[in-house]
Design an enzyme around this catalytic site. Structure first.
Site, PDB file in Angstrom:
ATOM      1  N   ASN A 136      -1.567   6.938  -2.101  1.00 40.96           N
ATOM      2  CA  ASN A 136      -2.748   6.611  -1.303  1.00 40.96           C
ATOM      3  C   ASN A 136      -3.595   5.523  -1.960  1.00 40.96           C
ATOM      4  O   ASN A 136      -4.804   5.645  -2.101  1.00 40.96           O
ATOM      5  CB  ASN A 136      -3.595   7.856  -1.060  1.00 40.96           C
ATOM      6  CG  ASN A 136      -4.639   7.616   0.013  1.00 40.96           C
ATOM      7  OD1 ASN A 136      -4.420   6.834   0.922  1.00 40.96           O
ATOM      8  ND2 ASN A 136      -5.771   8.269  -0.106  1.00 40.96           N
ATOM      9  N   HIS A 158       0.867  -1.175   0.000  1.00 38.53           N
ATOM     10  CA  HIS A 158       0.000   0.000   0.000  1.00 38.53           C
ATOM     11  C   HIS A 158       0.905   1.227   0.000  1.00 38.53           C
ATOM     12  O   HIS A 158       1.680   1.446   0.933  1.00 38.53           O
ATOM     13  CB  HIS A 158      -0.905   0.008   1.229  1.00 38.53           C
ATOM     14  CG  HIS A 158      -1.806   1.197   1.269  1.00 38.53           C
ATOM     15  ND1 HIS A 158      -3.062   1.183   0.728  1.00 38.53           N
ATOM     16  CD2 HIS A 158      -1.631   2.443   1.761  1.00 38.53           C
ATOM     17  CE1 HIS A 158      -3.633   2.359   0.906  1.00 38.53           C
ATOM     18  NE2 HIS A 158      -2.774   3.154   1.524  1.00 38.53           N
ATOM     19  N   CYS A 159       0.811   1.991  -1.058  1.00 38.11           N
ATOM     20  CA  CYS A 159       1.715   3.127  -1.207  1.00 38.11           C
ATOM     21  C   CYS A 159       1.066   4.386  -0.650  1.00 38.11           C
ATOM     22  O   CYS A 159       0.031   4.821  -1.144  1.00 38.11           O
ATOM     23  CB  CYS A 159       2.051   3.340  -2.684  1.00 38.11           C
ATOM     24  SG  CYS A 159       3.226   4.666  -2.963  1.00 38.11           S
ATOM     25  N   PRO A 160       1.657   5.002   0.342  1.00 36.63           N
ATOM     26  CA  PRO A 160       1.055   6.218   0.896  1.00 36.63           C
ATOM     27  C   PRO A 160       1.197   7.426  -0.024  1.00 36.63           C
ATOM     28  O   PRO A 160       0.377   8.346   0.041  1.00 36.63           O
ATOM     29  CB  PRO A 160       1.825   6.437   2.205  1.00 36.63           C
ATOM     30  CG  PRO A 160       3.103   5.711   2.022  1.00 36.63           C
ATOM     31  CD  PRO A 160       2.842   4.588   1.066  1.00 36.63           C
TER      32      PRO A 160
END
Lengths: 794, 158
Positions: A133, A128-130
């Site tokens: 998002n 999950h890439c912040p």
């Protein structure tokens, strides 16, 4: 899913601001000089590159990563209760573990993982890439990777060109253009390092064919990665593979496909099959023939379907199939069995008659009757023969009672038949019960007996237990059908006992007393089972008493005992069939049945008047209740003693999904370890109820349901069914009800007892112990509280 | 009476969803989309084995075609890159085209083969490509006080 938290947007916004801001500064302040002094193509290239970065960034941010929709209830209901946490699957020779996702209710496919931030499972989950998002998964990994690549190149370019500009303008460092460029190159230089690192990391992952998730968790650290295609192919797959469409949003809707019976069936071994295939008309016609058949006639198609021996299906389908089979076949369906096994309900009349000291149908007579029905076939045939009769009976359903009666009980007096007709108002559960009993009781004889007893029971119990009636009449065929395979086996067992006339099992002496006691009872009190009254009304013929003494037919004795056991037997309060069963704990049910059958046969004649005498019925029911209680006590005692016999003990097996399972023949008193729910309460209740031929639909349905879910939850279904049964308790319910109630009450009140029964018998070989199981089961219900039994009977 | 009888007739001809049989994915070849060709035992007496196996085989071949990496997929990728993926707004990818073909095929199979046997296939795409769902219907017959529940909706209607 929770709404996204505002804090989740901070990294995205930061990234966007930095990217857009820096790049725009670069283009405004640095690019003009670059275009003039280095190359005019620099700005366009940078622009294109930046456009590519933005496009990939947008795709990575907004594209569905491959979210797997949550599984519907239908899919997970099988797994939910007993699902192991992991399921192994082999991928290219490597064992991969699929984990059960509790949130999404399915086993995660390989490489799938559940994102806790987004709260959904993602296919080929990477991370999950912040910064975007969003989850990075199967569908958007390419865009993410390309974004990383393009961003790296872009940042390198911006840094390089900015540096060149600054180096050329060292003197004017404090000018605006220079300052801005300095800021830009410092930002790009600062963020270049992590971005470069990330890009390199993902390049490595792609070359190895792993996801970030797999790398971080160390899945294929030491082993072989089955998902890699090789470095080059992995790259190719990364860049060129088609992107699968999203699962969560379906763009188009299709026209509904109408599913309407009649249904074709493959390889129909019945006559219907061929007809059906040709066109649905015949089956339709058949269906139309019996519009009011109800479950029995459910569908010809169903009949065609070879009903598996009690598959975990709804009662209805079972019933239907069985009925159908019996109807249809008329001749074979051994699996359906309904015929042969003299269900408790059927036997109950006999038992009652016996208990009432009415002229009990001599077992021989009953046996004869059933034999007649069964024909001179062998044991296996018996069942089929018996099946036929019920089948035929069921075939006509309402009108059937007569034919079935006639089929099965040649000598059965018209009374019983008419009575049956009278009471054959309901099918369904009762019939199931009846069938169950029938199954337990066994084959042809049973069928004959059952039908007889069923008829009788229905008649008798009509006043008291309507359910019983239903059981008896249409139930006969239905039950028989339902009993299916188990009953068949049991049937043979039973038959062997019956025909041989020898007691395969050590005659439980208790049975004799039971019968004796039953015989001694005046028929009148036993109104609960008018049919039985009829039976009992006969003078306790020597045959009957002989039957009593016939320990060799434990099964049958188990059936009869209830009435018979008033005195000596451990007194289960099961209604005659049940009682008989219980008493027959020690003995094979067939014996009892055999004994009952003849009695049953003779019963009708004298019992005719009784059947119609409802007041008598009431009195009889009261009397029977008392007897049942007494019997129950006796049975308990007996059960304890019989506990030693183990499987040999009458099994009150719950007909968990099938005809009475041979195991759990445990007298109520001697319950073993809690059996699987499958066998325990449900079984007890069902058998108990069946024993008395009063299987109310709720009971049957509940028991059925519990049966199917048995494995999942042990005692709960049974408990619930028993409790439901109990709630229906009626004080005035006939004696027939008592056993059931008691059984149920017993079961409900003492869960331990119920489970015990099945467990004890469970290990026993099904068929051998079946009769015994039946017997034990019979006593068991009687142990239940009256209220329970009555309630359930309803 | 007539009305009752008519209702009965109708009842007899309505189907009731009894159970669902799930044909699971076959992961032996990796994460490519394939369904197991194992015939579920619950359907033993509902449909001929060959028919279902043929359906599954055809579906598998469709999925192979959809996921094939080749000329068309290259072109699509390049075009997408070149247009900054704006082309996705205008054009349908090959995968999507094949999925439409699959949907049509399933619809046709349902109409011709499965519905007459009281079964309904559900497009796997609606289950996230995890299972091939086969809904099993029974003839409600006259058993019902349950409302007529002739299952007409295709899964895609969901």
């Amino acid at each position: 899913m929770e709404p996204p938290k505002p804090s989740a947007f901070i990294p995205v916004c930061t990234a966007v601001c930095l990217l857009l801001g820096s790049t725009s500064m670069f283009f405004v302040f640095t690019c003009p000089w670059l275009a003039l002094n280095i190359c005019p193509a620099v700005p366009p290239c940078c622009a294109v590159l930046f456009l590519f970065v933005l496009a990939n960034f947008t795709m990575a941010t907004f594209m569905d990563a491959g979210v797997l929709p949550v599984a519907g209830e239908d899919e997970d209901k099988d797994d939910e209760f007993r699902a192991p946490l992991y399921k192994n699957v082999e991928v290219k020779g490597v064992q991969v573990r699929m984990k059960w996702c509790a949130s999404c209710h399915f086993y995660r496919p390989p490489r799938c993982s559940h994102c806790s931030v987004c709260d959904h499972c993602v296919e080929d989950f990477d991370h999950h890439c912040p910064w975007v998002n969003n989850c990075i998964g199967r569908r958007n990994y390419r865009y993410f990777f390309l974004f990383l690549l393009s961003l790296t190149v872009h940042m390198v370019g911006v840094f390089t060109f900015g540096l060149m500009y600054v180096l050329h303008h060292v003197d004017d460092l404090w000018k605006l253009h220079c300052l801005v460029t300095l800021v830009v190159i410092s930002i790009s230089g600062l963020f270049l390092i992590p971005v470069l690192g990330l890009t390199g990391f993902h390049l490595y992952l792609v070359s190895r064919g792993r996801t970030t998730n797999e790398q971080v968790t160390g899945k294929f650290q030491g082993g072989v990665n089955p998902f890699t295609r090789g470095c080059w192919n992995n790259m190719e797959y990364l860049v060129c593979s088609p992107i699968s469409p999203t699962y969560t949003v379906r763009p188009w809707k299709r026209a509904a496909v109408r599913v309407q019976p009649p249904f074709l069936r493959p390889e129909l071994d019945r006559q219907m099959a061929a007809k059906i295939r040709d066109n649905g008309t015949h089956s339709l016609a058949l269906q139309n023939k019996r519009p009011s058949a109800g479950a029995v006639e459910l569908s010809d198609i169903k009949q065609l379907k070879t009903p598996p021996p009690l598959p975990p299906k709804p009662d209805r389908s079972l019933l239907k199939s069985q009925v159908a089979v019996s109807d249809d076949m008329g001749h074979h369906t051994k699996s359906i069995i309904p015929v042969s096994i003299p269900t408790v309900p059927q036997l109950r009349p006999v038992l009652e008659a016996i208990s009432r000291d009415s002229s009990p149908i001599p077992p021989e007579q009953l046996l004869k009757a059933s034999d007649q029905q069964a024909g001179s076939r062998g044991v296996p045939d018996v069942s089929s023969g018996s099946k036929e009769s019920p089948a035929r009976g069921s075939h006509q359903v309402q009108p059937l009672l007569q034919p079935s009666g006639s089929l099965q009980l040649n000598s059965l007096p018209l009374n019983s038949r008419s009575l049956t007709l009278k009471h054959s108002s309901r099918h369904g559960s009762k019939s199931q019960l009846l069938l169950m009993h029938a199954d337990g009781l066994g084959s042809n004889l049973a069928a004959g007996i059952i039908s007889t007893s069923g008829l009788l029971a229905s008649q008798c119990s009509s006043s008291v237990s309507p359910s019983y009636d239903n059981l008896i009449s249409p139930a006969d065929s239905q039950f028989l059908a339902q009993r299916g395979a188990p009953s068949v086996s049991y049937h043979s067992h039973f038959m062997s006992l019956g025909t041989d006339g020898t007691a395969p099992r050590p005659a439980p002496h208790s049975y004799s007393p039971v019968f004796m006691g039953v015989a001694r009872h005046s028929p009148q009190p036993r109104d609960s089972s008018p049919s039985l009254q009829g039976l009992t009304s006969r003078d306790p013929s020597p045959s009957y008493q002989g039957f009593l003494q016939r320990d060799s037919s434990p099964g049958f004795q188990g059936l009869i005992p209830r009435d018979l056991q008033t005195q000596s037997i451990t007194s289960r309060d099961i209604p005659p069939p049940g009682a008989a069963k219980r008493e027959a704990t020690c003995h094979g049910l067939p014996d009892s049945l055999r004994d009952l059958i003849p009695q049953d046969m003779t019963l009708p004649k004298s019992a005719a008047a009784r059947y119609d005498n409802f007041s008598k019925t009431i009195m009889a029911s009261i009397h029977e209740r008392r007897e049942l209680e007494e019997r129950e006590r006796m049975l308990r005692v007996q059960a304890r003693s019989q506990a030693l016999y183990g499987p040999d003990v009458g099994i009150y097996d719950i007909p968990s999904r099938r005809s009475l399972p041979p195991d759990n023949v445990r007298p109520s008193g001697s319950r073993g370890p809690t059996p699987p729910a499958y066998g325990s309460r449900e079984f007890l209740m069902s058998t108990g109820i069946l024993g008395y031929g009063l299987r109310t639909s709720p009971l049957s349905s509940s028991s059925t349901s519990s049966l199917t879910r048995g494995p999942k939850t042990s005692s709960s279904p049974l408990q619930s069914s028993s409790s439901s049964l109990q709630s229906k308790g009626r004080s005035s319910s006939p004696a027939y009800l008592h056993p059931e109630r008691q059984a149920q009450g017993h079961s409900s009140s003492s869960t331990s007892t119920l489970p015990r029964l099945p467990t004890n018998t469970y290990p026993a070989p099904p068929y051998t112990s079946y009769p015994t199981a039946k017997r034990s089961s019979l006593p068991f219900p009687s142990e239940g509280k009256e209220s329970v039994a009555l309630g359930t009977l309803k | 009476m007539a009305a009752e009888f008519h209702n009965l007739q109708e009842m007899q001809h309505s189907a009731l969803l009894v159970t669902k049989v799930f044909i699971q994915r076959d992961y032996s070849e990796g994460t490519v989309c394939r369904f197991q060709n194992k015939f579920p035992s619950e359907l033993n007496n509902r449909i001929e084995r060959t028919l279902l196996e043929e359906t599954v085989k055809t579906l598998n071949s469709y999925y192979v075609e959809a996921e094939k990496i080749g000329g068309q997929s290259y072109l699509e990728g390049c075009l997408a890159c070149a247009t900054a993926y704006i082309v996705f707004l205008c054009m349908e990818t090959r995968y999507e085209k094949v999925l439409k073909k699959i949907s049509n095929y399933i619809q046709e199979q349902n109409e011709k083969i499965y519905a007459p046997r009281g079964l309904l296939l559900t497009d796997p795409i609606e289950r996230g490509m995890r299972v091939l769902e086969v809904s099993v219907f029974e003839d409600r017959g006259s058993s019902g006080s349950t409302p007529s529940s002739s299952m007409s909706s295709c899964s895609s209607a969901r």
